[in-house]
Scaffold this motif. Structure first.
Motif, PDB file in Angstrom:
ATOM      1  N   PRO A 428       0.818  -1.216   0.000  1.00  0.00           N
ATOM      2  CA  PRO A 428       0.000   0.000   0.000  1.00  0.00           C
ATOM      3  C   PRO A 428       0.851   1.266   0.000  1.00  0.00           C
ATOM      4  N   VAL A 429       0.262   2.352  -0.436  1.00  0.00           N
ATOM      5  CA  VAL A 429       0.876   3.671  -0.247  1.00  0.00           C
ATOM      6  C   VAL A 429       0.917   3.939   1.256  1.00  0.00           C
ATOM      7  N   ILE A 430       2.066   4.422   1.758  1.00  0.00           N
ATOM      8  CA  ILE A 430       2.214   4.694   3.188  1.00  0.00           C
ATOM      9  C   ILE A 430       2.151   6.192   3.428  1.00  0.00           C
ATOM     10  N   VAL A 431       1.194   6.614   4.229  1.00  0.00           N
ATOM     11  CA  VAL A 431       1.113   8.013   4.675  1.00  0.00           C
ATOM     12  C   VAL A 431       1.905   8.106   5.968  1.00  0.00           C
ATOM     13  N   THR A 432       3.025   8.795   5.931  1.00  0.00           N
ATOM     14  CA  THR A 432       3.904   8.878   7.097  1.00  0.00           C
ATOM     15  C   THR A 432       3.388   9.917   8.092  1.00  0.00           C
ATOM     16  N   ILE A 433       3.916   9.838   9.316  1.00  0.00           N
ATOM     17  CA  ILE A 433       3.475  10.722  10.407  1.00  0.00           C
ATOM     18  C   ILE A 433       4.626  11.643  10.802  1.00  0.00           C
ATOM     19  N   MET A 434       4.405  12.943  10.621  1.00  0.00           N
ATOM     20  CA  MET A 434       5.401  13.928  11.043  1.00  0.00           C
ATOM     21  C   MET A 434       4.985  14.626  12.338  1.00  0.00           C
ATOM     22  N   MET A 439      -3.012  13.439  13.353  1.00  0.00           N
ATOM     23  CA  MET A 439      -3.368  12.087  12.895  1.00  0.00           C
ATOM     24  C   MET A 439      -4.639  12.102  12.054  1.00  0.00           C
ATOM     25  N   ALA A 440      -5.645  12.918  12.447  1.00  0.00           N
ATOM     26  CA  ALA A 440      -6.906  12.951  11.693  1.00  0.00           C
ATOM     27  C   ALA A 440      -6.673  13.402  10.250  1.00  0.00           C
ATOM     28  N   GLU A 441      -5.752  14.354  10.049  1.00  0.00           N
ATOM     29  CA  GLU A 441      -5.473  14.828   8.691  1.00  0.00           C
ATOM     30  C   GLU A 441      -4.768  13.751   7.863  1.00  0.00           C
ATOM     31  N   TYR A 442      -3.860  13.024   8.510  1.00  0.00           N
ATOM     32  CA  TYR A 442      -3.179  11.933   7.792  1.00  0.00           C
ATOM     33  C   TYR A 442      -4.166  10.827   7.408  1.00  0.00           C
ATOM     34  N   GLN A 443      -5.063  10.517   8.325  1.00  0.00           N
ATOM     35  CA  GLN A 443      -6.065   9.494   8.015  1.00  0.00           C
ATOM     36  C   GLN A 443      -7.007   9.959   6.911  1.00  0.00           C
ATOM     37  N   ALA A 444      -7.269  11.265   6.857  1.00  0.00           N
ATOM     38  CA  ALA A 444      -8.112  11.806   5.784  1.00  0.00           C
ATOM     39  C   ALA A 444      -7.426  11.631   4.429  1.00  0.00           C
ATOM     40  N   MET A 445      -6.070  11.815   4.387  1.00  0.00           N
ATOM     41  CA  MET A 445      -5.330  11.598   3.131  1.00  0.00           C
ATOM     42  C   MET A 445      -5.464  10.144   2.677  1.00  0.00           C
ATOM     43  N   ALA A 446      -5.271   9.211   3.624  1.00  0.00           N
ATOM     44  CA  ALA A 446      -5.384   7.796   3.281  1.00  0.00           C
ATOM     45  C   ALA A 446      -6.791   7.473   2.798  1.00  0.00           C
ATOM     46  N   SER A 447      -7.796   8.063   3.432  1.00  0.00           N
ATOM     47  CA  SER A 447      -9.183   7.827   3.025  1.00  0.00           C
ATOM     48  C   SER A 447      -9.437   8.335   1.613  1.00  0.00           C
ATOM     49  N   GLU A 457      -2.406   3.140   3.611  1.00  0.00           N
ATOM     50  CA  GLU A 457      -2.504   3.028   5.068  1.00  0.00           C
ATOM     51  C   GLU A 457      -1.692   4.129   5.713  1.00  0.00           C
ATOM     52  N   VAL A 458      -2.060   4.463   6.957  1.00  0.00           N
ATOM     53  CA  VAL A 458      -1.324   5.433   7.763  1.00  0.00           C
ATOM     54  C   VAL A 458      -0.361   4.668   8.664  1.00  0.00           C
ATOM     55  N   TYR A 459       0.878   5.157   8.766  1.00  0.00           N
ATOM     56  CA  TYR A 459       1.855   4.507   9.634  1.00  0.00           C
ATOM     57  C   TYR A 459       1.386   4.618  11.083  1.00  0.00           C
ATOM     58  N   LEU A 460       1.317   3.485  11.782  1.00  0.00           N
ATOM     59  CA  LEU A 460       0.775   3.473  13.140  1.00  0.00           C
ATOM     60  C   LEU A 460       1.818   3.138  14.198  1.00  0.00           C
ATOM     61  N   VAL A 482       3.847   9.139   1.371  1.00  0.00           N
ATOM     62  CA  VAL A 482       3.303  10.494   1.420  1.00  0.00           C
ATOM     63  C   VAL A 482       3.838  11.162   2.685  1.00  0.00           C
ATOM     64  N   ILE A 483       4.431  12.349   2.532  1.00  0.00           N
ATOM     65  CA  ILE A 483       5.083  13.039   3.655  1.00  0.00           C
ATOM     66  C   ILE A 483       4.515  14.445   3.749  1.00  0.00           C
ATOM     67  N   GLN A 484       4.062  14.827   4.943  1.00  0.00           N
ATOM     68  CA  GLN A 484       3.584  16.198   5.141  1.00  0.00           C
ATOM     69  C   GLN A 484       3.865  16.635   6.579  1.00  0.00           C
ATOM     70  N   GLY A 485       4.803  17.576   6.704  1.00  0.00           N
ATOM     71  CA  GLY A 485       5.057  18.186   7.988  1.00  0.00           C
ATOM     72  C   GLY A 485       4.218  19.446   8.132  1.00  0.00           C
ATOM     73  N   SER A 486       4.442  20.187   9.210  1.00  0.00           N
ATOM     74  CA  SER A 486       3.654  21.394   9.457  1.00  0.00           C
ATOM     75  C   SER A 486       3.890  22.448   8.384  1.00  0.00           C
ATOM     76  N   ASP A 487       5.125  22.547   7.862  1.00  0.00           N
ATOM     77  CA  ASP A 487       5.432  23.531   6.814  1.00  0.00           C
ATOM     78  C   ASP A 487       4.642  23.218   5.537  1.00  0.00           C
ATOM     79  N   GLU A 488       4.649  21.926   5.110  1.00  0.00           N
ATOM     80  CA  GLU A 488       3.893  21.540   3.918  1.00  0.00           C
ATOM     81  C   GLU A 488       2.391  21.735   4.133  1.00  0.00           C
ATOM     82  N   ALA A 489       1.911  21.438   5.348  1.00  0.00           N
ATOM     83  CA  ALA A 489       0.483  21.608   5.639  1.00  0.00           C
ATOM     84  C   ALA A 489       0.071  23.071   5.505  1.00  0.00           C
TER      85      ALA A 489
END
Length: 540
Positions: A428-434, A439-447, A457-460, A482-489
């Motif tokens: 699967p595509v992995i949505v990483t956690i920065m 977490m809710a925003e990362y899960q929204a990307m995976a959805s 999936e979101v990295y857990l 998929v990588i998104q820190g606060s700056d990218e957000a």
């Protein structure tokens, strides 16, 4: 007070003769079952799912190499009744056909898929639990039902990727075999044990060779591990009759080859029969009348050669078995399934004891290398036949039935041997956690990715070490991270890391290639789905 003894920890191990299946193995099996089910369904067969547990009484004493029913099955006793895991799909079907006989159509055509269990000695590639994929017709005595099963089996093999020329469906009849047993002096209730040994010996011809079968017809055979298998104790004349029958195709080929020498009408007949016996590419195109006549003629010549072999060489004149065989191959031939796909072969007997008429086996004819690097043919992947007495055990009335069982694990192994299956599944595509708080925003990307049909999936795990997240993605065979820190957000973007390209560049790329093909790019969050789809598509 005595100190209680500490219980030892259980050992984490798979029981002997069993195995675990992971990821791609399960996915590949499901894909194969789906393709086979589509063929079965196209032929008009309905799905049926029965319990994995049956009464031992319902299963019957049909397993090879056993004297008591609960020796060859995994059985347990409950309320003074023996129950067992099913050892095949046919015995449960007989129970269903008897139990629901007033509700089911006749003939009843069903297919079923699932695991079966046999309490037998495991070996290389031989497990105590394996998948079967069956189709049966219950309630028809016509050999047209047997011909249909053979044609459908050929279609199944081609549907999963076995090319024409890499397989052959071999057909024989237990009636023919019973006639040979009688000629060899093995008729009667007092010879039942010897007949069982002979049946199982012939069934192992492809695995043990002529010498191994001959040993089992005599005193017995010791295998490489030192285990001894008791033989049938036949004399030389009896064994010669059985071996002539088991090696019938080689015997007939030599006979036809000897006859087809001088160009006379008789020799031309022999040459045509020899072509058909070998399954050499006959025209087989039904848009050319002249060629159809040639094909039909060669098929008739081959049938005539078989008739001569059965009647004269084996002494079976007037018996019903040979004619059934000719009818089956003729019906198949007229549908376009020629001797390059479906052939008569007396060495096919099938090991189970409930067959009463035609029996069939699908053999893969391409070469593979064994564990010692020696070339060998892959062998059988499916078998079946007619069992007109199985339902009768429950009802007291004869109910004709015929069917086929495909060994799914064997067939999967064959496709892997041909390089058509890799044993690998894209992860699967992995949505990483920065940022843990997002977490809710990362899960929204995976959805969002999932709704577009992309596995994600979101990295857990613990997000503190980002390198561990990428290691996890590699182990999952993920194509994209998929990588998104606060700056990218804050800027409404994400970083996409092409993990497949990154791995390739890390292996052998020059500095120029590394710069010209960046494995990580920044894209707008609104373009997440499109960009991920494009990355995945590049590697498919």
């Amino acid at each position: 007070m005595a100190k209680q003894k500490k219980q030892p920890r259980p050992k984490a191990e798979t029981p002997k003769g069993f195995r675990d299946y992971f990821g791609a193995e399960v996915t590949e099996r499901e894909d194969m079952l789906r393709k086979i089910a589509e063929v079965y369904h196209r032929y008009g067969f309905d799905p049926l799912e029965t319990s994995g547990v049956e009464t031992v009484e319902a299963l019957g004493k049909f397993l090879p190499d056993v004297d008591r029913p609960n020796e060859g099955v995994f059985a347990f006793e409950e309320d003074d009744k023996w129950l067992a895991l099913r050892y095949d799909m046919t015995a449960p079907l007989a129970r269903v056909a008897a139990q629901y006989r007033n509700d089911l159509p006749s003939p009843y055509r069903r297919f079923t898929m699932g695991p079966v269990w046999r309490n037998e000695k495991p070996g290389p590639g031989r497990f105590r639990q394996f998948y079967q994929c069956d189709a049966d017709t219950v309630g028809s005595a016509s050999v047209a039902a047997d011909a249909e099963i053979c044609a459908m089996l050929a279609d199944c093999l081609e549907a999963v990727g076995i090319e024409r020329g890499d397989y052959v469906v071999r057909v024989n009849s237990r009636k023919v075999l019973n006639g040979v047993m009688e000629v060899a002096g093995l008729a009667g209730d007092d010879k039942e044990a010897e007949r069982g040994i002979v049946l199982r010996a012939i069934d192992k011809l492809d695995r043990l060779g002529a010498d191994g079968v001959r040993a089992l017809l005599g005193e017995g055979r010791k295998d490489e591990s030192g285990d001894f298998t008791q033989g049938a104790d036949l004399d030389d004349e009896q064994a010669e009759t059985i071996m002539k029958f088991a090696n019938a195709r080689e015997f007939l080929e030599l006979k036809l080859q000897t006859l087809s020498t001088n160009g006379s009408d008789t020799d031309q007949d022999a040459a045509g029969a020899l072509r058909a016996l070998r399954g050499e590419p006959l025209i087989g195109q039904f848009d050319d009348v002249e060629c159809v006549v040639d094909d039909l003629l060669d098929q008739k010549r081959l049938n005539g050669a078989w008739i001569d072999f059965f009647n004269v060489d084996l002494g079976l004149e007037g018996q019903a078995g040979p004619q059934e065989l000719f009818d089956i191959v003729q019906l198949c031939f007229r549908q376009g399934y020629g001797p390059d796909r479906i052939v008569i072969d007396p060495s096919v007997v099938r090991g189970l004891g409930y067959y009463t008429g035609p029996v069939y086996e699908a053999e893969l004819t391409f070469e593979i290398k064994d564990e010692k690097g020696r070339p060998r043919q892959f062998g059988s992947v499916a078998g079946g036949g007619r069992y007109d007495d199985l339902v009768k055990r429950f009802t007291g009335q004869e109910v004709p039935a015929t069917g086929i069982s495909i060994g799914v694990d064997r067939l999967l192994a064959a496709l892997r041997a041909k390089g058509q299956l890799k044993g690998e599944d894209a992860g699967p595509v992995i949505v990483t956690i920065m940022d843990r708080d997002r977490m809710a925003e990362y899960q929204a990307m995976a959805s969002t990715l999932r709704k577009a049909g992309i596995r994600a999936e979101v990295y857990l795990g613990n997000p503190k070490n980002f390198g561990n997240q990428l290691k996890y993605a590699d182990k999952r065979r993920s194509p994209v991270a998929v990588i998104q820190g606060s700056d990218e957000a804050a800027r409404g973007v994400v970083q996409l890391k092409d993990l497949i390209l990154g791995a390739k560049l890390a292996e052998d790329a020059t500095l120029e290639e590394w710069k010209s093909q960046p494995a990580q790019t920044e894209v707008a969050l609104d373009d997440l789905v499109a960009e991920v789809q494009a990355m995945i598509a590049r590697h498919q």
